[in-house]
Design a protein around this motif. Structure first.
Motif, PDB file in Angstrom:
ATOM      1  N   TYR A 237       0.845  -1.190   0.000  1.00 33.74           N
ATOM      2  CA  TYR A 237       0.000   0.000   0.000  1.00 33.74           C
ATOM      3  C   TYR A 237       0.883   1.243   0.000  1.00 33.74           C
ATOM      4  O   TYR A 237       1.842   1.309   0.778  1.00 33.74           O
ATOM      5  CB  TYR A 237      -0.894   0.030   1.238  1.00 33.74           C
ATOM      6  N   PRO A 238       0.594   2.229  -0.860  1.00 37.13           N
ATOM      7  CA  PRO A 238       1.384   3.462  -0.824  1.00 37.13           C
ATOM      8  C   PRO A 238       1.155   4.178   0.491  1.00 37.13           C
ATOM      9  O   PRO A 238       0.027   4.242   0.986  1.00 37.13           O
ATOM     10  CB  PRO A 238       0.839   4.263  -2.003  1.00 37.13           C
ATOM     11  N   LEU A 247      -3.870   6.015   7.531  1.00 38.66           N
ATOM     12  CA  LEU A 247      -4.050   4.905   6.601  1.00 38.66           C
ATOM     13  C   LEU A 247      -4.314   3.608   7.357  1.00 38.66           C
ATOM     14  O   LEU A 247      -5.175   2.811   6.982  1.00 38.66           O
ATOM     15  CB  LEU A 247      -2.816   4.762   5.714  1.00 38.66           C
ATOM     16  N   ARG A 382      -0.028  -4.450  -5.886  1.00 35.61           N
ATOM     17  CA  ARG A 382      -0.118  -3.076  -5.410  1.00 35.61           C
ATOM     18  C   ARG A 382      -1.584  -2.707  -5.241  1.00 35.61           C
ATOM     19  O   ARG A 382      -2.397  -2.956  -6.128  1.00 35.61           O
ATOM     20  CB  ARG A 382       0.535  -2.117  -6.400  1.00 35.61           C
ATOM     21  N   ARG A 383      -1.931  -2.113  -4.118  1.00 34.56           N
ATOM     22  CA  ARG A 383      -3.315  -1.738  -3.862  1.00 34.56           C
ATOM     23  C   ARG A 383      -3.391  -0.307  -3.337  1.00 34.56           C
ATOM     24  O   ARG A 383      -2.426   0.217  -2.797  1.00 34.56           O
ATOM     25  CB  ARG A 383      -3.967  -2.652  -2.809  1.00 34.56           C
ATOM     26  N   ARG A 384      -4.552   0.281  -3.496  1.00 38.17           N
ATOM     27  CA  ARG A 384      -4.878   1.535  -2.838  1.00 38.17           C
ATOM     28  C   ARG A 384      -6.166   1.318  -2.052  1.00 38.17           C
ATOM     29  O   ARG A 384      -7.069   0.618  -2.499  1.00 38.17           O
ATOM     30  CB  ARG A 384      -5.061   2.670  -3.852  1.00 38.17           C
ATOM     31  N   TYR A 390      -5.694  10.357  -0.079  1.00 44.11           N
ATOM     32  CA  TYR A 390      -4.235  10.363  -0.185  1.00 44.11           C
ATOM     33  C   TYR A 390      -3.668  11.775  -0.354  1.00 44.11           C
ATOM     34  O   TYR A 390      -2.475  11.944  -0.553  1.00 44.11           O
ATOM     35  CB  TYR A 390      -3.787   9.496  -1.367  1.00 44.11           C
ATOM     36  N   GLN A 393      -0.762  13.332  -2.947  1.00 48.31           N
ATOM     37  CA  GLN A 393       0.175  12.296  -3.398  1.00 48.31           C
ATOM     38  C   GLN A 393      -0.213  11.778  -4.781  1.00 48.31           C
ATOM     39  O   GLN A 393      -1.376  11.482  -5.049  1.00 48.31           O
ATOM     40  CB  GLN A 393       0.193  11.122  -2.422  1.00 48.31           C
ATOM     41  N   ARG A 395       0.622   8.937  -7.984  1.00 45.63           N
ATOM     42  CA  ARG A 395       1.034   7.534  -8.061  1.00 45.63           C
ATOM     43  C   ARG A 395       2.474   7.490  -8.558  1.00 45.63           C
ATOM     44  O   ARG A 395       2.759   7.618  -9.741  1.00 45.63           O
ATOM     45  CB  ARG A 395       0.118   6.771  -9.005  1.00 45.63           C
ATOM     46  N   PRO A 401       0.040   2.280 -11.705  1.00 48.88           N
ATOM     47  CA  PRO A 401      -1.244   1.573 -11.656  1.00 48.88           C
ATOM     48  C   PRO A 401      -1.126   0.171 -12.231  1.00 48.88           C
ATOM     49  O   PRO A 401      -0.369  -0.083 -13.157  1.00 48.88           O
ATOM     50  CB  PRO A 401      -2.158   2.455 -12.520  1.00 48.88           C
ATOM     51  N   GLN A 465     -10.593  -3.771  -0.726  1.00 45.09           N
ATOM     52  CA  GLN A 465      -9.532  -3.090  -1.444  1.00 45.09           C
ATOM     53  C   GLN A 465      -9.651  -3.337  -2.924  1.00 45.09           C
ATOM     54  O   GLN A 465     -10.341  -4.226  -3.371  1.00 45.09           O
ATOM     55  CB  GLN A 465      -8.159  -3.550  -0.964  1.00 45.09           C
ATOM     56  N   TRP A 468      -4.372  -1.046  -7.692  1.00 43.82           N
ATOM     57  CA  TRP A 468      -4.196   0.345  -8.146  1.00 43.82           C
ATOM     58  C   TRP A 468      -2.902   0.463  -8.902  1.00 43.82           C
ATOM     59  O   TRP A 468      -2.086  -0.420  -8.883  1.00 43.82           O
ATOM     60  CB  TRP A 468      -4.180   1.330  -6.969  1.00 43.82           C
TER      61      TRP A 468
END
Length: 468
Positions: A237-238, A247, A382-384, A390, A393, A395, A401, A465, A468
């Motif tokens: 997760y970013p 988060l 990878r997930r958001r 956010y 921010q 990506r 993505p 989730q 992303w």
């Protein structure tokens, strides 16, 4: 295969059945026979695969057999030991942390409950007095951390001259923590004619020289690759700057979980994060090195027993946590090494149960992410988090993505420094069977919103989730 095929003592088999074990794990199936035969063994297996029983059962078998031989050699009219007869330490197990030492000790107690074998633990953070008393009363098994063991050796409180079996558990971590010189000093007090066992989840090259120096013609037992268990799914997760705590709160709110173990890099952060979660009505405790041993044990026991649903821990403090129903591990801070990631993630997906590992990451973590993916043999999804703000921010290149489908081999490679994403296929079902109470006062198996009012969930991808 079953445990009866190992031809263990009936008292041990009875204890195994009482613990609910019926079939040996792969590491037990392959390691127990050579250990019973007296071979030195280098055992490599993922965390949570049953390494402790793989060496504890053979040790107990050896000690029980020795007691039986002594009894058979005594005259029939004098079967009981004479007063003053002292038990000698015949097995020494060295572990990196107090928590792991206690876990091993509990295994010795539960598996040896029908025998007269005695054991004790030796580690720092508590008074030496009770440890000295236990040693004077006599024990056959000592489970120790290197520092306090050397203290007792220096003061003449312990005699290792009768040790027949030496076990180094999680030897890689002991070396990472700087215990290698201490281990070499301890070995000088132990007879050279002994059985030596190395058991660990990982075995870096820098300690193979130690293994070569103390193991005699060892049998290498390795179960699969040295990587997190396949029963664990992984996701990145970013992590927006300054918003990791928000988060985390949003993730806990959206994700059905059972017990959750959260890792931080420092003791200060573990303490503060646990305090913040507690203020948000989560049943949580911290586990870090500055806590007294009694408080640390209370935190572990509370987490295992259901008093706490979330445990926030540092890497060293979490060594030895043996809780079977941890549904999620969350890396609030990225681990420093692949080995540390392996050990963290090994706390979930234990005993063939499924688990999920979530890691908060930033573009600066690109190198360690690549190394972890190399060990896993696959790219991490990878997930958001849905509906999370956010802020400004973007990506980042390191977290581009996900494509709508897997990239084909002939497709152009991404720019240098970028990590390609894979299309997330979702996480195998939720941990509804592990769901426990998270919020204060909530009944087992329930989830409540912040206002404790049940809400209808929208139709979302697994665990709330999306890729992303």
């Amino acid at each position: 295969m079953n445990f009866e095929q190992f031809q263990l003592d009936v008292h041990l088999l009875s204890a195994i059945r009482a613990e609910g074990y019926t079939t040996p794990t792969p590491i037990q199936e392959k390691a127990i026979p050579p250990v019973l035969a007296g071979r030195d063994v280098l055992g490599l297996a993922q965390t949570g695969t049953g390494k402790t029983a793989a060496f504890m059962l053979p040790i107990l078998q050896r000690l029980v057999q020795g007691q039986r031989l002594i009894q058979e050699q005594r005259p029939a009219q004098n079967q009981r030991p004479t007063p003053g007869t002292k038990r000698h330490i015949r097995a020494l197990i060295v572990a990196p942390t107090r928590e792991l030492a206690e876990q091993i000790h509990q295994a010795a107690i539960s598996l040896g409950c029908n025998t007269s074998v005695k054991s004790c633990t030796i580690y720092g953070g508590v008074s030496k007095g009770q440890q000295v008393i236990a040693l004077k009363r006599g024990v056959e098994i000592v489970i120790a951390c290197p520092g306090r063991l050397l203290d007792h050796l220096g003061e003449g409180n312990i005699d290792l001259s009768h040790v027949e079996v030496l076990v180094l558990d999680e030897a890689d971590r002991m070396c990472d923590m700087g215990f290698l010189p201490d281990i070499k000093r301890i070995i000088r007090f132990i007879p050279p004619q002994r059985q030596t066992l190395f058991f660990s989840a990982t075995m870096p090259e820098d300690i193979r020289s130690l293994a070569d120096g103390i193991l005699r013609d060892p049998l290498r037992v390795q179960i699969g690759t040295i990587a997190p268990a396949r029963t664990v799914s992984h996701a990145l997760y970013p992590a927006p700057d300054g918003r990791k705590t928000d988060l985390l709160l949003a993730m806990l709110e959206q994700t059905p979980t059972g017990r959750v173990l959260i890792f931080t890099r420092t003791k200060h952060r573990a303490r503060n994060l646990a305090s913040h979660l507690e203020k948000n009505n989560y049943r949580v405790s911290a586990l870090q090195g500055n806590m007294t041993q009694n408080r640390r044990q209370d935190a572990i026991d509370g987490f295992r027993g259901g008093k706490y649903d979330i445990l926030v821990a540092t890497d060293i403090a979490a060594r030895g946590i043996d809780v079977s129903e941890i549904s999620h591990v969350i890396n609030f801070d990225m681990p420093d090494t692949v080995d540390a990631y392996t050990h963290r993630i090994g706390r979930t997906g234990r005993a063939m149960q499924t688990g999920e590992a979530f890691t908060f990451a930033s573009p600066a973590d690109e190198v360690i992410v690549r190394q972890i993916e190399q060990v896993l043999g696959a790219r991490i999804e990878r997930r958001r988090l849905l509906d999370f703000d956010y802020g400004s921010q973007v990506r980042e290149r390191a977290f581009v993505p996900a494509r709508m489908q897997e990239p084909r081999p002939q497709e152009r490679r991404p720019r240098t420094g970028a990590i390609r994403s894979i299309h997330g296929q979702g996480v195998p079902g939720s941990r509804s069977d592990f769901a426990g109470r998270r919020r204060s006062g909530a009944p087992a198996g329930s989830r409540t919103s912040r206002s404790h009012t049940p809400q209808r969930r929208k139709s979302l991808p697994p665990a709330g989730q999306r890729a992303w």
